[in-house]
Design a protein around this motif. Structure first.
Motif: not given
Length: 89
Positions: A25-34
């Motif tokens: 699967a191609e990552s579209v958005v990735s976050g860094i948790s707070h």
């Protein structure tokens, strides 16, 4: 990849061969948790300065781990159109 305090980089990884029930699967958005991941970015993560005892589930005095750290549980991804419908086994 969090490569050091204040350092976040996009890196290319070698991907293993897919199995019959796998799909990339191609990552579209990735976050860094707070919480934990921001502590890694700041260089303040407990694991940098202490060792983890998995049996007692606490940090103890002792050598910690080092960078790089690969975050990644907060990701939105897109499966290719050729992917088969997913089923839970």
């Amino acid at each position: 990849m969090i490569t050091g305090p204040g350092q976040v980089e996009i890196v290319r990884e070698h991907l293993p061969t897919l199995g019959p029930d796998d799909v990339y699967a191609e990552s579209v958005v990735s976050g860094i948790s707070h919480g934990t991941e921001m502590a890694w970015v700041a260089g303040d993560a407990a694991a940098l300065h202490r060792s983890w005892d998995p049996q007692r589930r606490i940090f103890l005095e002792g050598a910690g781990r080092d960078f790089p750290v690969a975050p990644g549980y907060e990701t939105i991804a897109r499966a290719p159109p050729s992917a088969q419908p997913l089923s839970v086994k």
